[in-house]
Scaffold this motif. Structure first.
Motif, mmCIF file in Angstrom:
data_model
loop_
_atom_site.group_PDB
_atom_site.id
_atom_site.type_symbol
_atom_site.label_atom_id
_atom_site.label_comp_id
_atom_site.label_asym_id
_atom_site.label_seq_id
_atom_site.Cartn_x
_atom_site.Cartn_y
_atom_site.Cartn_z
ATOM 1 N N GLU A 60 17.215 11.897 0.082
ATOM 2 C CA GLU A 60 17.758 10.783 -0.715
ATOM 3 C C GLU A 60 17.242 9.442 -0.198
ATOM 4 O O GLU A 60 16.795 8.592 -0.978
ATOM 5 C CB GLU A 60 19.280 10.804 -0.663
ATOM 6 N N GLU A 61 17.284 9.262 1.109
ATOM 7 C CA GLU A 61 16.856 7.989 1.700
ATOM 8 C C GLU A 61 15.385 7.706 1.419
ATOM 9 O O GLU A 61 15.012 6.591 1.038
ATOM 10 C CB GLU A 61 17.105 8.038 3.204
ATOM 11 N N VAL A 62 14.533 8.726 1.597
ATOM 12 C CA VAL A 62 13.102 8.516 1.413
ATOM 13 C C VAL A 62 12.760 8.342 -0.064
ATOM 14 O O VAL A 62 11.941 7.489 -0.425
ATOM 15 C CB VAL A 62 12.296 9.671 2.033
ATOM 16 N N LEU A 63 13.384 9.113 -0.952
ATOM 17 C CA LEU A 63 13.108 8.949 -2.379
ATOM 18 C C LEU A 63 13.532 7.561 -2.865
ATOM 19 O O LEU A 63 12.883 6.978 -3.739
ATOM 20 C CB LEU A 63 13.815 10.036 -3.190
ATOM 21 N N ARG A 64 14.606 7.042 -2.295
ATOM 22 C CA ARG A 64 15.017 5.686 -2.653
ATOM 23 C C ARG A 64 13.936 4.679 -2.243
ATOM 24 O O ARG A 64 13.622 3.743 -2.978
ATOM 25 C CB ARG A 64 16.349 5.348 -1.982
ATOM 26 N N GLU A 65 13.343 4.908 -1.070
ATOM 27 C CA GLU A 65 12.241 4.045 -0.633
ATOM 28 C C GLU A 65 11.038 4.194 -1.554
ATOM 29 O O GLU A 65 10.436 3.200 -1.985
ATOM 30 C CB GLU A 65 11.837 4.410 0.797
ATOM 31 N N PHE A 66 10.664 5.443 -1.880
ATOM 32 C CA PHE A 66 9.499 5.685 -2.733
ATOM 33 C C PHE A 66 9.690 5.084 -4.125
ATOM 34 O O PHE A 66 8.715 4.674 -4.766
ATOM 35 C CB PHE A 66 9.236 7.186 -2.848
ATOM 36 N N ALA A 67 10.945 5.047 -4.596
ATOM 37 C CA ALA A 67 11.202 4.489 -5.931
ATOM 38 C C ALA A 67 10.776 3.029 -6.008
ATOM 39 O O ALA A 67 10.456 2.526 -7.095
ATOM 40 C CB ALA A 67 12.681 4.626 -6.273
ATOM 41 N N GLY A 68 10.768 2.349 -4.861
ATOM 42 C CA GLY A 68 10.361 0.954 -4.854
ATOM 43 C C GLY A 68 8.875 0.746 -4.686
ATOM 44 O O GLY A 68 8.394 -0.401 -4.688
ATOM 45 N N LEU A 69 8.114 1.836 -4.562
ATOM 46 C CA LEU A 69 6.673 1.719 -4.315
ATOM 47 C C LEU A 69 5.830 1.958 -5.560
ATOM 48 O O LEU A 69 4.607 1.806 -5.508
ATOM 49 C CB LEU A 69 6.260 2.708 -3.217
ATOM 50 N N GLY A 70 6.454 2.359 -6.665
ATOM 51 C CA GLY A 70 5.690 2.604 -7.880
ATOM 52 C C GLY A 70 6.420 3.553 -8.802
ATOM 53 O O GLY A 70 7.521 4.026 -8.500
#
Length: 477
Positions: A60-70
């Motif tokens: 969850e934490e990493v996907l939330r970060e990835f959501a902000g990258l593109g």
């Protein structure tokens, strides 16, 4: 792969990885999480289980970060073998067992009496829960109601596909990985799976690359990812490495073996066109097996717990420490180690590998760290060489995974096998590249292959002595 970004969720035995890729196959971000040991009380017993809660919080934490990258368009899960989750009423019916959980002797004996012959399943009898059928048998003794009602059995990669999408699926590369549940030759569940009712509990079969659903509304809320993110069925990690290797022209449809290196070293041979391999002739007692590739084809394989043994012998956690800076010093130490006769005899992980009954011991154990690590590289290459012999490796081998970067290991292997072209890529994301090829089979490899140069060191006498001592140790065992 079309527009947008792709996420590969790679759940290894000791390390979980999430990586983000653009449409050209360039990696934009990568995050890792070492997997710890977790216990749960089942049937009144403290049992080792897989850390679904810890992994999920990290995902969850990493996907939330990835959501902000593109703009993420798809998620492809990859997972280790000998693992499955039983789900019922939209939740886990019991925590998934860790395949290193010991199983009581009486339970093992009752299970072994029911297994199908190796010639039918290509699945050797393995210790602890390394046969998925043994896990299910043990789970039913601990939690008799686990497989009741509408319970479904999901292989480990497909558990995560279900967790993200709510759609249940199963897939042949995981079902065909020493599970005892699958017949590679016929492409259907084993007689054991049918007799025990497990075949009826397997989630619907899908191809690894199928988009089985879209991201569940809960995960859209938790991560900020778009609601139309496709969730793919996914596949077994060593098979992802095999699929990656086939993206290279030098491997493609050629006679080739892929040696995937991580916690396990898994050698998977693809015979060339017109070549036939007698799968039933593989030595079951030496941890040979028949894997199943993404097309459902049987693949002769052999393995040992190489990464685990290297870490036990050196005391180095290779998941956390960059092993590359010390490689020149280790290579420089090899001639002195060979001259001293320092060597390790297998096996540190009893019951698996080409020498499952061997008694581990050091001969002339080096006192210095670099020399000890050089001796361990020699050991790993000697065991890998034995695996290649067992499956009839010919012509070429591609070493992938984190130990493909260990020059002392790969150059020792090239020295031991002058009959082979030993190849490596300069990337350590081969599993992710294989997963991406499910979506875009024409995706160009992320790097060129490099042929490994042998050592400037004669290993003939050293290797002959090691093999003689191993043979004596195995006979004594």
């Amino acid at each position: 792969m079309g527009e947008g970004l792709s996420v590969v969720l790679d759940l290894g035995k000791t390390l979980s990885k999430l990586s983000l890729w653009d449409a050209s196959g360039a990696m934009l971000a990568r995050r890792t999480r070492p997997n710890g040991q977790v216990e749960a009380v089942l049937g009144g017993e403290a049992i080792r289980v897989l850390d679904t809660a810890g992994i999920e919080a990290w995902v969850e934490e990493v996907l939330r970060e990835f959501a902000g990258l593109g703009r993420v368009m798809r998620i492809i899960p990859v997972g280790h073998g000998a693992a499955a989750a039983v789900v019922r009423d939209g939740a886990l019916a019991a925590p998934p067992l860790d395949y290193e959980q010991p199983i009581p002797a009486a339970c093992v004996a009752a299970y072994l009496a029911q297994r199908d012959p190796f010639a039918r399943t290509g699945s050797p009898a393995l210790p602890d829960g390394l046969n998925l059928g043994a896990q299910l048998h043990y789970l039913e003794t601990l939690v008799p109601e686990a497989l009741a009602g509408d319970a479904l059995i999901l292989p480990w990669p497909q558990y995560w596909a279900w967790r993200l999408s709510g759609v249940a699926a199963s897939e042949v590369t995981s079902l065909g990985c020493h599970s005892d549940l699958w017949c590679p030759a016929t492409g259907e569940p084993s007689a054991l799976a049918v007799r025990r009712g497990w075949a009826d509990r397997l989630a619907p079969l899908h191809s690894a690359g199928d988009a089985i659903g879209t991201l569940d509304a809960e995960w859209v809320r938790r991560t900020g990812l778009p609601e139309d993110v496709a969730v793919h069925c996914g596949l077994h990690d060593s098979n992802a490495a095999l699929l990656a290797a086939r993206g290279f022209a030098a491997i493609a449809e050629q006679e080739a073996t892929v040696l995937s290196t991580g916690t396990w070293f898994v050698a998977m041979r693809t015979p060339g066109k017109g070549m036939r391999v007698d799968l039933a002739a593989l030595p079951e007692a030496r941890d040979c097996l028949v894997n199943v590739d993404v097309h459902g084809m049987p693949i002769p394989s052999a393995r040992f717990m190489g990464g685990r043994e290297i870490e036990l012998l050196t005391g180095i956690d290779t998941r956390r420490i960059d092993i590359n800076p010390d490689q020149p010093a280790i290579i420089a130490a090899l001639p002195g180690v060979v001259a001293s006769g320092a060597m390790v005899l297998p096996t540190l992980t009893p019951g698996v590998g080409p020498f499952p009954g061997g008694a581990t011991r050091w001969i002339n154990r080096p006192a210095e760290s670099i020399e000890l690590r050089a001796a361990v590289c020699l050991y790993a290459a000697m065991v890998a060489d034995a695996m290649l012999d067992l499956i009839g490796t010919r012509e070429r081998i591609l070493v992938e995974g984190r130990f493909g970067e260990a020059q002392a290991f790969v150059r020792t292997l090239a020295t031991l096998r002058p009959d082979l072209r030993v190849l490596v890529s300069n990337q350590h994301n081969d599993v992710s590249y294989g997963a991406l090829r499910l979506v875009d089979p024409m995706l160009a490899p992320p790097s060129e292959l490099v042929q490994v140069e042998p050592l400037d060191c004669d290993l003939t006498a050293y290797a002959a002595r090691w093999r003689t001592l191993v043979a004596g140790s195995s006979e004594a065992a």
